[in-house]
Scaffold this motif. Structure first.
Motif, PDB file in Angstrom:
ATOM      1  N   UNK A  32       5.603 -12.035   9.006  1.00 25.66           N
ATOM      2  CA  UNK A  32       5.950 -11.682   7.638  1.00 25.66           C
ATOM      3  C   UNK A  32       4.892 -10.850   6.942  1.00 25.66           C
ATOM      4  N   UNK A  33       3.616 -11.220   7.102  1.00 27.95           N
ATOM      5  CA  UNK A  33       2.539 -10.470   6.459  1.00 27.95           C
ATOM      6  C   UNK A  33       2.444  -9.062   7.031  1.00 27.95           C
ATOM      7  N   UNK A  34       2.553  -8.952   8.347  1.00 30.86           N
ATOM      8  CA  UNK A  34       2.514  -7.638   8.986  1.00 30.86           C
ATOM      9  C   UNK A  34       3.650  -6.763   8.489  1.00 30.86           C
ATOM     10  N   UNK A  35       4.831  -7.328   8.398  1.00 33.13           N
ATOM     11  CA  UNK A  35       5.994  -6.551   7.958  1.00 33.13           C
ATOM     12  C   UNK A  35       5.823  -6.108   6.501  1.00 33.13           C
ATOM     13  N   UNK A  36       5.308  -7.004   5.652  1.00 36.39           N
ATOM     14  CA  UNK A  36       5.064  -6.639   4.252  1.00 36.39           C
ATOM     15  C   UNK A  36       4.121  -5.451   4.157  1.00 36.39           C
ATOM     16  N   UNK A  37       3.058  -5.470   4.937  1.00 30.55           N
ATOM     17  CA  UNK A  37       2.065  -4.409   4.877  1.00 30.55           C
ATOM     18  C   UNK A  37       2.578  -3.110   5.495  1.00 30.55           C
ATOM     19  N   UNK A  38       3.461  -3.206   6.466  1.00 28.60           N
ATOM     20  CA  UNK A  38       4.029  -1.996   7.057  1.00 28.60           C
ATOM     21  C   UNK A  38       5.101  -1.385   6.168  1.00 28.60           C
ATOM     22  N   UNK A  39       5.821  -2.211   5.429  1.00 30.34           N
ATOM     23  CA  UNK A  39       6.907  -1.711   4.590  1.00 30.34           C
ATOM     24  C   UNK A  39       6.399  -0.989   3.342  1.00 30.34           C
ATOM     25  N   UNK A  40       5.245  -1.406   2.814  1.00 25.89           N
ATOM     26  CA  UNK A  40       4.730  -0.760   1.602  1.00 25.89           C
ATOM     27  C   UNK A  40       4.220   0.635   1.946  1.00 25.89           C
ATOM     28  N   UNK A  41       4.286   1.535   0.958  1.00 25.31           N
ATOM     29  CA  UNK A  41       4.026   2.944   1.228  1.00 25.31           C
ATOM     30  C   UNK A  41       2.786   3.499   0.528  1.00 25.31           C
ATOM     31  N   UNK A  42       2.057   2.674  -0.197  1.00 24.45           N
ATOM     32  CA  UNK A  42       0.945   3.186  -0.999  1.00 24.45           C
ATOM     33  C   UNK A  42      -0.422   2.919  -0.379  1.00 24.45           C
ATOM     34  N   UNK A  43      -0.676   1.684   0.033  1.00 23.23           N
ATOM     35  CA  UNK A  43      -1.996   1.296   0.495  1.00 23.23           C
ATOM     36  C   UNK A  43      -2.226   1.693   1.951  1.00 23.23           C
ATOM     37  N   UNK A  44      -3.232   2.521   2.233  1.00 27.15           N
ATOM     38  CA  UNK A  44      -3.563   2.824   3.627  1.00 27.15           C
ATOM     39  C   UNK A  44      -3.998   1.559   4.365  1.00 27.15           C
ATOM     40  N   UNK A  45      -3.484   1.398   5.576  1.00 26.02           N
ATOM     41  CA  UNK A  45      -3.775   0.193   6.359  1.00 26.02           C
ATOM     42  C   UNK A  45      -4.064   0.585   7.806  1.00 26.02           C
ATOM     43  N   UNK A  46      -5.008  -0.102   8.398  1.00 31.58           N
ATOM     44  CA  UNK A  46      -5.271   0.019   9.831  1.00 31.58           C
ATOM     45  C   UNK A  46      -4.873  -1.289  10.487  1.00 31.58           C
ATOM     46  N   UNK A  47      -3.984  -1.198  11.477  1.00 32.56           N
ATOM     47  CA  UNK A  47      -3.485  -2.378  12.190  1.00 32.56           C
ATOM     48  C   UNK A  47      -3.983  -2.369  13.630  1.00 32.56           C
ATOM     49  N   UNK A  48      -4.255  -3.573  14.138  1.00 34.41           N
ATOM     50  CA  UNK A  48      -4.563  -3.732  15.567  1.00 34.41           C
ATOM     51  C   UNK A  48      -4.119  -5.123  15.984  1.00 34.41           C
ATOM     52  N   UNK A  49      -3.907  -5.294  17.269  1.00 37.51           N
ATOM     53  CA  UNK A  49      -3.482  -6.595  17.781  1.00 37.51           C
ATOM     54  C   UNK A  49      -4.400  -7.075  18.905  1.00 37.51           C
TER      55      UNK A  49
END
Length: 281
Positions: A264-281
């Protein structure tokens, strides 16, 4: 010569200005820009007639022409992007593929394995299934991280790490180390930490703060209660309050044969369009 390779995932509809901006940013940092153009393969329309099992399938007569036209259009777009890269005086190349949705993860992973980092063009959001599968290819089938939102040319002055002592969060911090070293401030944000030895430790965030300080990073540790709210929204709120130009976080979920299941948290952060995010697994 030392040169990082940035995998820039685009579509045929990615605007020229976005590509030029990414190319100029890569040239500034002396990086190699590998543009991967993902095009949707034309769906094969088949029409049934008769009654099974005695009926048959009919393929439209113009199917071959439809595929050929799509291939020509993508080839023309590839050539246009190559001209943009040449004009930007950047070390770069363009890779192109037309594929079905379920093949996207494998195509993206193939190129991600020989890249240092990936960046998703905003136009990829217009193909949400491709976006989901591209994220799956990076997260679950390659060793690198990917960034979303913002511009590739933006210098990151403040970085916030969403830290929860997990291996995914640790992978994200390692992947983001070049940004963390250049930032003037790094905030380690612990949302609802559990101060136990077998969870987040007696001082949540202190261990990663000490490690980053050895790299010369200017680090502060903050703990925030979620108050029962969505953790993803809490991360966004804290990032906005801190003026963070980048959020670094681990992505959660798992890869399946048919679809990617994200937390859920990952999806929330991917769906938003304003805040730049770096993801890794």
């Amino acid at each position: 010569m030392k040169r990082r390779t940035i995998l820039y995932v685009i579509t045929p509809e990615t605007p020229d200005d976005q590509i030029s901006q990414a190319a100029e940013a890569a040239a500034t940092t002396d990086a190699h820009l590998m543009c991967l153009m993902l095009g949707a393969a034309p769906m094969l329309p088949m029409y049934a007639y008769g009654v099974p099992p005695y009926g048959g399938m009919n393929i439209p007569d113009n199917w071959t022409e439809t595929v050929a036209d799509a291939q020509v259009a993508q080839t023309n777009r590839v050539q246009a992007v190559e001209k943009l890269l040449a004009a930007s005086n950047v070390s770069g190349d363009v890779q192109s593929t037309m594929c079905a949705t379920l093949d996207v993860k494998h195509v993206v992973a193939q190129y991600a394995r020989v890249s240092d980092e990936a960046f998703f063009a905003p136009s990829l959001r217009e193909m949400p299934d491709f976006l989901r599968e591209a994220a799956s290819g990076i997260l679950f089938h390659s060793p690198i991280a990917f960034r979303m939102n913002g511009a590739a040319a933006e210098k990151v002055d403040r970085v916030m790490i969403a830290w929860d002592s997990s291996s995914a969060a640790a992978s994200a911090v390692h992947a983001a180390l070049p940004y963390l070293k250049e930032a003037s401030e790094v905030v380690i944000a612990c949302i609802d930490p559990v101060a136990m030895t077998d969870r987040d430790g007696p001082e949540p965030g202190a261990d990663v703060a000490a490690w980053l300080s050895h790299h010369g990073c200017h680090v502060t540790v903050s703990q925030f209660p979620s108050g029962g709210r969505d953790v993803g929204q809490c991360i966004l709120d804290r990032a906005q309050e801190n003026g963070s130009g980048l959020v670094v976080m681990g992505a959660y979920g798992h890869a399946r044969m048919i679809q990617t299941v994200l937390g859920g948290t990952t999806r929330t952060m991917m769906d938003q369009k304003e805040q730049p995010v770096l993801f890794a697994h």
